[in-house]
Design a protein around this motif. Structure first.
Motif, PDB file in Angstrom:
ATOM      1  N   TYR A 226     -11.465  15.075 -21.315  1.00 47.80           N
ATOM      2  CA  TYR A 226     -10.913  16.426 -22.002  1.00 47.80           C
ATOM      3  C   TYR A 226     -11.990  16.862 -22.900  1.00 47.80           C
ATOM      4  O   TYR A 226     -12.120  18.222 -23.035  1.00 47.80           O
ATOM      5  N   PHE A 227     -12.499  16.201 -23.632  1.00 51.97           N
ATOM      6  CA  PHE A 227     -13.530  16.828 -24.658  1.00 51.97           C
ATOM      7  C   PHE A 227     -14.731  17.365 -23.875  1.00 51.97           C
ATOM      8  O   PHE A 227     -15.451  18.360 -24.338  1.00 51.97           O
ATOM      9  N   ILE A 228     -15.401  16.846 -22.828  1.00 53.17           N
ATOM     10  CA  ILE A 228     -16.286  17.248 -22.189  1.00 53.17           C
ATOM     11  C   ILE A 228     -16.278  18.677 -21.503  1.00 53.17           C
ATOM     12  O   ILE A 228     -16.938  19.476 -21.528  1.00 53.17           O
ATOM     13  N   LYS A 229     -14.921  18.956 -21.141  1.00 54.33           N
ATOM     14  CA  LYS A 229     -14.722  20.215 -20.525  1.00 54.33           C
ATOM     15  C   LYS A 229     -14.310  21.370 -21.505  1.00 54.33           C
ATOM     16  O   LYS A 229     -14.178  22.484 -21.061  1.00 54.33           O
ATOM     17  N   ALA A 250      -8.155  23.483 -29.326  1.00 50.79           N
ATOM     18  CA  ALA A 250      -8.200  22.468 -28.309  1.00 50.79           C
ATOM     19  C   ALA A 250      -8.910  21.237 -28.769  1.00 50.79           C
ATOM     20  O   ALA A 250      -8.305  20.173 -28.653  1.00 50.79           O
ATOM     21  N   VAL A 251      -9.806  21.398 -29.888  1.00 49.45           N
ATOM     22  CA  VAL A 251     -10.198  20.301 -30.381  1.00 49.45           C
ATOM     23  C   VAL A 251      -9.156  19.603 -31.396  1.00 49.45           C
ATOM     24  O   VAL A 251      -8.977  18.338 -31.394  1.00 49.45           O
ATOM     25  N   PRO A 336     -17.402   9.096 -29.132  1.00 52.21           N
ATOM     26  CA  PRO A 336     -17.964  10.046 -29.639  1.00 52.21           C
ATOM     27  C   PRO A 336     -19.139  11.053 -29.272  1.00 52.21           C
ATOM     28  O   PRO A 336     -19.159  12.253 -29.408  1.00 52.21           O
ATOM     29  N   THR A 337     -19.822  10.524 -27.923  1.00 53.24           N
ATOM     30  CA  THR A 337     -20.673  11.357 -27.130  1.00 53.24           C
ATOM     31  C   THR A 337     -19.690  12.513 -26.747  1.00 53.24           C
ATOM     32  O   THR A 337     -20.338  13.711 -26.659  1.00 53.24           O
ATOM     33  N   ALA A 338     -18.640  12.523 -26.170  1.00 55.97           N
ATOM     34  CA  ALA A 338     -17.898  13.409 -25.536  1.00 55.97           C
ATOM     35  C   ALA A 338     -17.498  14.652 -26.528  1.00 55.97           C
ATOM     36  O   ALA A 338     -17.729  15.520 -26.255  1.00 55.97           O
ATOM     37  N   MET A 339     -17.106  13.939 -27.776  1.00 55.57           N
ATOM     38  CA  MET A 339     -16.883  15.026 -28.811  1.00 55.57           C
ATOM     39  C   MET A 339     -18.334  15.810 -29.153  1.00 55.57           C
ATOM     40  O   MET A 339     -17.964  17.157 -29.514  1.00 55.57           O
ATOM     41  N   PHE A 340     -19.377  14.901 -29.137  1.00 55.20           N
ATOM     42  CA  PHE A 340     -20.576  15.904 -29.783  1.00 55.20           C
ATOM     43  C   PHE A 340     -21.043  16.871 -28.367  1.00 55.20           C
ATOM     44  O   PHE A 340     -21.698  17.808 -29.017  1.00 55.20           O
ATOM     45  N   GLN A 341     -20.749  16.647 -27.327  1.00 58.97           N
ATOM     46  CA  GLN A 341     -20.997  17.289 -26.138  1.00 58.97           C
ATOM     47  C   GLN A 341     -19.929  18.437 -25.951  1.00 58.97           C
ATOM     48  O   GLN A 341     -20.074  19.106 -24.911  1.00 58.97           O
ATOM     49  N   SER A 342     -18.978  18.612 -26.990  1.00 59.07           N
ATOM     50  CA  SER A 342     -17.705  19.465 -26.450  1.00 59.07           C
ATOM     51  C   SER A 342     -17.972  20.861 -26.531  1.00 59.07           C
ATOM     52  O   SER A 342     -17.025  21.442 -26.143  1.00 59.07           O
ATOM     53  N   GLY A 343     -19.224  21.513 -27.115  1.00 60.36           N
ATOM     54  CA  GLY A 343     -19.495  22.764 -27.184  1.00 60.36           C
ATOM     55  C   GLY A 343     -19.154  23.472 -28.614  1.00 60.36           C
ATOM     56  O   GLY A 343     -19.057  24.508 -28.836  1.00 60.36           O
TER      57      GLY A 343
END
Length: 400
Positions: A226-229, A250-251, A336-343
């Protein structure tokens, strides 16, 4: 807790419907968040019958402990079986009773994992992988657990047909293992049937706990995707302000889902903690007793088969518990990685400030390890599983 109306809608819900129906047929208790689709007349008849069977199972377990005082003509293997089953059956019943005690919480946990969270985000590939993994784990558990009962029945049957032995699978308070009267033989068959009833009830509880554990691990995978997208929001058409507004909303939704998922993890520890702890105790104690039994038992095909099958059921049961619980920790650690890469870097001005503050708090929370424990101290994972098996052999080697 009032059961909600029937939900029509995703593969995970259908999976839990099947498992909850099996549990109801095993012990007349509904762990699902929907009314069972069984006929009313069946429910009215089966409910009191199940309560009677519950009392019989409790008497069955008490009878095993009473046999320590009444059975004086036991072979080395029979005495070993008596210690093994008398102890392990008490632990297994504690797991069963704990799940029954927490059934309302488990029901709430199931509806949160299968309906509430999946309304917001339900990645199809993740769901398919979860269903596939669940069926593999459940099949292995049912096969090896039921196989151990079959093997003990076959072992006793072969001995009864080829030698002068009685059909003895477990050691009850009565009849004596050398009693050859017709009524004694009939009682042994009844004891074996009750053993199956007890095993089916425990296996059904294992299934729901495994389903919850696997579903929770894949929910963290859902959150990761979800966070990556979220980064794709800035590739859509529209003004920068609209994209930033959509991203921030969305966040916030993702952070809320993460909070609910962490609640699910805590509820899983509370409701299934006795099962996790009990499985650790059973694994170490039963493996040690089986190794001792192998040292003193005549190595016939049926003897070795029954010991090997029981050992396999314990190892497989522990593996599906501990490895799937360990997956929860692994999948949660990726968030945490996905959140950081969320945009967030696509935002500008005050929107960037708000997004960075929100994600900083969310990442700080996500960096706290999500750990499922047994006995309050043992982190369930692949490493702890290997250590537990090794420690069982270490205890055996110290004794011998």
């Amino acid at each position: 807790m009032e059961l909600p109306k029937i939900y029509g809608t995703n593969k995970t819900v259908h999976l839990f419907r099947k498992i909850c129906k099996f549990i109801y047929l095993s012990c007349a208790t509904n762990f699902g968040f929907e009314e069972t689709d069984l006929p009313n007349y069946f429910i009215r008849i089966y409910t009191p019958i199940s309560k009677v069977l519950e009392v019989i199972v409790i008497i069955f377990i008490a009878s095993e402990w009473g046999s320590f005082y009444t059975q004086k003509n036991l072979t080395e293997k029979q005495l070993s079986d008596l210690y093994l089953f008398a102890f392990s059956h008490v632990v297994l019943y504690m797991i069963y009773a704990s799940a029954m005690h927490h059934r309302d919480r488990i029901r709430e946990l199931i509806v949160t994992l299968t309906v509430t969270l999946k309304k917001v985000c339900n990645d199809d590939a993740t769901e398919k992988a979860m269903i596939k993994k669940t069926y593999r784990s459940l099949t292995a558990t049912v096969f090896f657990c039921s196989g151990s009962l079959f093997s003990y029945g076959i072992d006793a049957g072969v001995k009864a047909l080829t030698s002068n032995a009685t059909f003895t699978t477990i050691i009850p308070i009565w009849p004596d293992v050398e009693d050859r009267q017709f009524i004694a033989g009939f009682a042994r068959i009844i004891h074996y049937i009750i053993w199956w009833i007890f095993a089916i009830r425990v296996i059904s509880i294992y299934l729901i706990i495994l389903c919850v554990t696997i579903c929770l691990g894949h929910q963290f995978t859902n959150l990761y995707k979800y966070f990556i997208k979220l980064n794709d929001i800035f590739e859509e058409e529209g003004s920068q302000e609209d994209k930033e507004r959509s991203y921030e909303n969305a966040v916030k939704v993702g952070v809320k889902m993460h909070s609910i998922t962490l609640w699910c993890a805590k509820q899983t520890q509370v409701t299934c903690g006795v099962a996790y702890s009990g499985q650790v105790i059973i694994t170490v104690s039963v493996l040690v007793l089986l190794m001792i039994q192998m040292m003193h038992t005549e190595r016939t095909l049926t003897n070795v088969a029954s010991i090997a099958m029981l050992g396999s059921s314990v190892l497989v049961g522990s593996a599906v518990f501990m490895l799937n619980a360990g997956d929860i920790t692994t999948e949660a650690s990726r968030l945490p990685t996905a959140m950081f890469q969320s945009g967030w870097h696509n935002c500008r001005g005050q929107s960037s400030v708000r997004a960075r503050k929100l994600l900083t708090l969310a990442m700080t929370e996500a960096q706290n390890p999500v750990v499922i424990k047994g006995l309050g101290v043992i982190q369930l994972s692949y490493e702890s599983y290997v250590s537990m098996v090794k420690s069982s052999y270490s205890v055996f080697s110290v004794i011998y």
